[in-house]
Design a protein around this motif. Structure first.
Motif, mmCIF file in Angstrom:
data_model
loop_
_atom_site.group_PDB
_atom_site.id
_atom_site.type_symbol
_atom_site.label_atom_id
_atom_site.label_comp_id
_atom_site.label_asym_id
_atom_site.label_seq_id
_atom_site.Cartn_x
_atom_site.Cartn_y
_atom_site.Cartn_z
ATOM 1 N N SER A 169 12.621 -8.222 1.972
ATOM 2 C CA SER A 169 11.785 -7.413 1.088
ATOM 3 C C SER A 169 10.390 -7.154 1.632
ATOM 4 N N ASN A 170 9.895 -8.001 2.532
ATOM 5 C CA ASN A 170 8.529 -7.801 3.032
ATOM 6 C C ASN A 170 8.475 -7.544 4.538
ATOM 7 N N ILE A 171 9.598 -7.121 5.106
ATOM 8 C CA ILE A 171 9.637 -6.721 6.512
ATOM 9 C C ILE A 171 9.752 -5.203 6.555
ATOM 10 N N GLN A 172 8.732 -4.558 7.096
ATOM 11 C CA GLN A 172 8.645 -3.105 7.026
ATOM 12 C C GLN A 172 8.496 -2.506 8.427
ATOM 13 N N LEU A 204 9.973 -13.278 4.406
ATOM 14 C CA LEU A 204 9.507 -14.041 5.556
ATOM 15 C C LEU A 204 8.171 -14.658 5.180
ATOM 16 N N GLY A 205 8.068 -15.980 5.275
ATOM 17 C CA GLY A 205 6.892 -16.684 4.797
ATOM 18 C C GLY A 205 5.679 -16.540 5.699
ATOM 19 N N GLU A 219 5.641 -4.350 10.309
ATOM 20 C CA GLU A 219 4.637 -4.891 9.400
ATOM 21 C C GLU A 219 5.283 -5.912 8.472
ATOM 22 N N ILE A 220 4.622 -7.061 8.330
ATOM 23 C CA ILE A 220 5.058 -8.077 7.370
ATOM 24 C C ILE A 220 4.101 -7.994 6.186
ATOM 25 N N THR A 221 4.577 -7.531 5.050
ATOM 26 C CA THR A 221 3.705 -7.274 3.900
ATOM 27 C C THR A 221 3.510 -8.537 3.060
ATOM 28 N N ASP A 222 2.605 -8.450 2.107
ATOM 29 C CA ASP A 222 2.273 -9.580 1.243
ATOM 30 C C ASP A 222 3.515 -10.097 0.518
ATOM 31 N N ALA A 227 7.686 -9.728 -3.538
ATOM 32 C CA ALA A 227 8.605 -10.423 -4.442
ATOM 33 C C ALA A 227 8.511 -9.870 -5.855
ATOM 34 N N THR A 228 7.293 -9.623 -6.327
ATOM 35 C CA THR A 228 7.105 -9.087 -7.680
ATOM 36 C C THR A 228 7.778 -7.729 -7.825
ATOM 37 N N ALA A 229 7.586 -6.871 -6.823
ATOM 38 C CA ALA A 229 8.208 -5.547 -6.862
ATOM 39 C C ALA A 229 9.725 -5.648 -6.791
#
Length: 668
Positions: A169-172, A204-205, A219-222, A227-229
């Motif tokens: 979810s946070n790997i862009q 990814l932590g 890009e690794i996003t917040d 997670a919330t989205a």
């Protein structure tokens, strides 16, 4: 007594009458299937692994494995396949769905991962065969870069392949990047046979991102925002249970569970934690199954549609949360056949890379009567000494120049060197077991393993490197602690940071954690003779020859860019600053890798008496007092003491002056 008996008799008559009335009423009411099912728990089971790290075969050590005899090895995909199949069959009889998940880092960490650079994807092919349903991406999936990861996924059949689903979810990746076109999903919904809809997100932590290699331009996003989205998106699409596949570590999972509402279950990875009981944070169930397929995690669950709650039910039947994957588990024949095919490919690759010197992962390289441990953390270790000695001494042979120092970070040492202990493998060290702990990474040549670099630093810069090791290991943990060869030093880890700036949470380094450093001036293995050491001081502008791996050598200057007092500039033998790429050691037209140096160093040890096999020297059974820890007075205490002394002196002088005035008044 008669009165009591009568009362008892009347009470039972009334109770019996009420029961008849209730039974009659319930018989007359229409039966509602929907009402009954809404109050019935829905059962399902999650099987999970994480940090498989290309551990295709039983190991620790692999040389002990014997398919027809008892042994002490753990792990292996063939054993996992049998265990998963057995558990699934048992649950199918009860009509209970079973899903299999991975918390990431299935790639990297054993020589089998090298096949990814040869156009193969053994890990994912086996996971598809075993029947994984959903997986996420860890930091080691980026070991060879995002372009190589995209090729790896394509080899495994993506984006056409539908299982296992890959959720991150946070790997862009950029829109035009090949990694954006191989089927990685932000979220995923899996509908079970009992109509239960499971929603998945993948993260990814923060620590995993920090140690991930070659992620640019991805890009690794917040994490919290992603997670919330993802939770909201999954709920909007009808997910009843939200499951987070995280490669972050247990502590970050705790923070995630506390910060983001709506995640029911977290199947984690990265910290290699074998949780014998789930961690519960605000009703979020957190599990993790260690690493290297030592365990299969089992989480038996019940979902109540009326309350929307998930209940752990392992204790109902005494089901352990972790099942050992050891020699008590038979080998699955189909998976074994597939592994044998990949082993043949790996053997051919090894034969090519070693010029025919070794042609099988189970070739015996050396013997040892003891293990060389890579633990405890944040200290000098026997295996750390062996590896850095190999880098220093083999680097010296290949460059033809005296090498004064060698450095290697604990994060790039992935395990201990353990000789065989079974009758068929007693004291033997195989190619696989020797290369396995130092197999990470690749070079600019696209070949397996981090290359060695030959650089020159001043004595002052060597002291700075030691300060960087103390600072980063204090801030970020054991992965950044440096093992050394060619020197010995004493440090106080409590002195690495002077204090933290409030509010900004910013550490102020002391640059004075290292109390004493000495350079080894002898030859060969670094001994303990005091005559073989001379002081290594600050302001020493002498150029010294240093060997490290490319990753560490590129990371240390990065620290200096942010902390100028710890700046380290890699130079050539003439003292000229040159690109690090130009300092890679090339031998016989190829990059010299860390694993090759370690292999050659072991193979060149003296032959054991009565045998034709090299023997690891007894020196490496323990440590060599290269890194000593000392406790000193905290640096912050000195200015505090100075301040107290100054205040005391001022008070004393004022009182003396006042006393002088008083005496003068009396005299007048």
């Amino acid at each position: 007594m008669q009165q009591k008996k009568s009362s008892w008799k009347i009470g039972h008559t009334v109770l019996a009458g009420l029961l008849v009335l209730l039974m009659t009423a319930s018989w007359m009411l229409p039966f509602s299937t929907e009402a009954a099912s809404s109050e019935t728990e829905i059962y399902f089971t999650i099987l999970h692994t994480n940090d498989e790290h290309s551990a295709l075969i039983p190991h620790s050590p692999a040389v002990d494995f014997h398919p027809e005899e008892e042994d002490l090895t753990v792990g292996g995909f063939a054993r996992l396949a049998h265990l998963v199949k057995e558990l699934r069959e048992g649950k199918e009889g009860a009509g209970e769905p079973v899903i299999l998940l991975s918390g990431g880092d299935y790639l990297g960490g054993s020589p089998y991962s090298w096949l990814a650079l040869a156009g193969q994807a053994p890990e994912l092919a086996l996971m598809q065969e075993i029947g994984y349903d959903v997986i996420t991406i860890g930091n080691h999936e980026f070991d060879f870069g995002p372009e190589a990861l995209a090729r790896y996924l394509e080899t495994a059949g993506y984006p056409e392949a539908t299982t296992p689903a890959i959720v991150a979810s946070n790997i862009q990746p950029p829109a035009q990047h090949p990694l954006a076109a191989v089927g990685i999903q932000k979220t995923f919904i899996l509908e079970l046979e009992n109509d239960l809809r499971l929603g998945f997100l993948g993260l990814l932590g923060e620590d995993a991102e920090r140690v991930a290699l070659y992620t640019d331009p991805v890009e690794i996003t917040d994490r919290f925002e992603a997670a919330t989205a993802a939770v909201q998106m999954l709920k909007d699409n009808g997910a009843e249970i939200i499951i987070g596949l995280t490669h972050a570590g247990v502590e970050e999972d705790r923070s995630l569970a506390a910060a983001v509402e709506g995640i029911d279950i977290i199947v984690g990875g990265h910290s290699h934690t074998a949780l014998e009981e789930p961690v519960i944070v605000d009703d979020t169930i957190i599990v993790q199954a260690g690493s290297l397929l030592r365990y299969l995690g089992v989480l038996e669950l019940a979902y109540n549609r009326t309350t929307g709650t998930v209940r752990v039910r392992n204790h109902d039947r005494g089901q352990p949360f972790l099942l050992p994957i050891d020699d008590s588990v038979p080998l699955d024949p189909i998976t074994t056949t597939l592994i044998n095919v990949y082993t043949r490919h790996l053997n051919a690759l090894i034969e090519k890379m070693t010029g025919g010197r070794f042609s099988d992962i189970m070739d015996i390289v050396a013997t040892s009567t003891f293990s060389l441990s890579y633990k405890p953390p944040l200290t000098e270790t026997p295996f750390g000494n062996f590896i850095t000695d190999a880098m220093r001494l083999v680097g010296e042979q290949k460059t033809g120049e005296k090498v004064h120092f060698a450095f290697q970070a604990n994060g790039n040492i992935r395990g201990s060197l353990i000789p065989g202990s079974m009758k068929h493998s007693q004291n033997q060290i195989s190619f696989y077991d020797l290369a396995n702990p130092v197999s990470l990474g690749s070079g600019r040549d696209g070949q397996p393993g981090y290359p060695l670099v030959s650089i020159y630093l001043t004595g002052d810069e060597i002291r700075r490197v030691l300060e960087i090791s103390a600072l980063l290991s204090d801030l970020l943990g054991d992965a950044y602690f440096l093992q050394v060869s060619g020197l010995r030093y004493t440090f106080d880890p409590a002195r690495a940071i002077l204090f933290w700036v409030p509010i900004k949470n910013l550490p102020i380094p002391t640059h004075r954690a290292v109390l004493k450093a000495e350079r080894f001036i002898g030859d060969g293995i670094q001994g303990g003779d005091p005559a073989d050491y001379v002081p290594l001081s600050w302001k020493d502008e002498t150029l010294y020859h240093v060997v490290s791996d490319y990753y560490i050598a590129s990371f240390i200057p990065w620290v200096g860019d942010r902390l100028p007092r710890l700046r380290v500039i890699p130079k050539d033998r003439l003292g000229n600053e040159v690109p690090l790429e130009d300092l890679i050691i090339i031998y016989d037209g190829a990059e010299l890798k860390v694993w090759q140096a370690v292999l050659e160093y072991a193979a060149n040890q003296p032959v054991a008496p009565g045998l034709a096999i090299p023997q690891i020297p007894e020196y490496y059974a323990g440590t060599g007092n290269r890194i000593k820890e000392a406790k000193t007075i905290p640096l912050l205490l000195w200015p505090a003491l100075a301040l107290l002394i100054t205040i005391a002196l001022i008070i004393f002088l004022r009182r003396r002056k006042r006393l002088g005035r008083t005496k003068a008044g009396i005299a007048n």
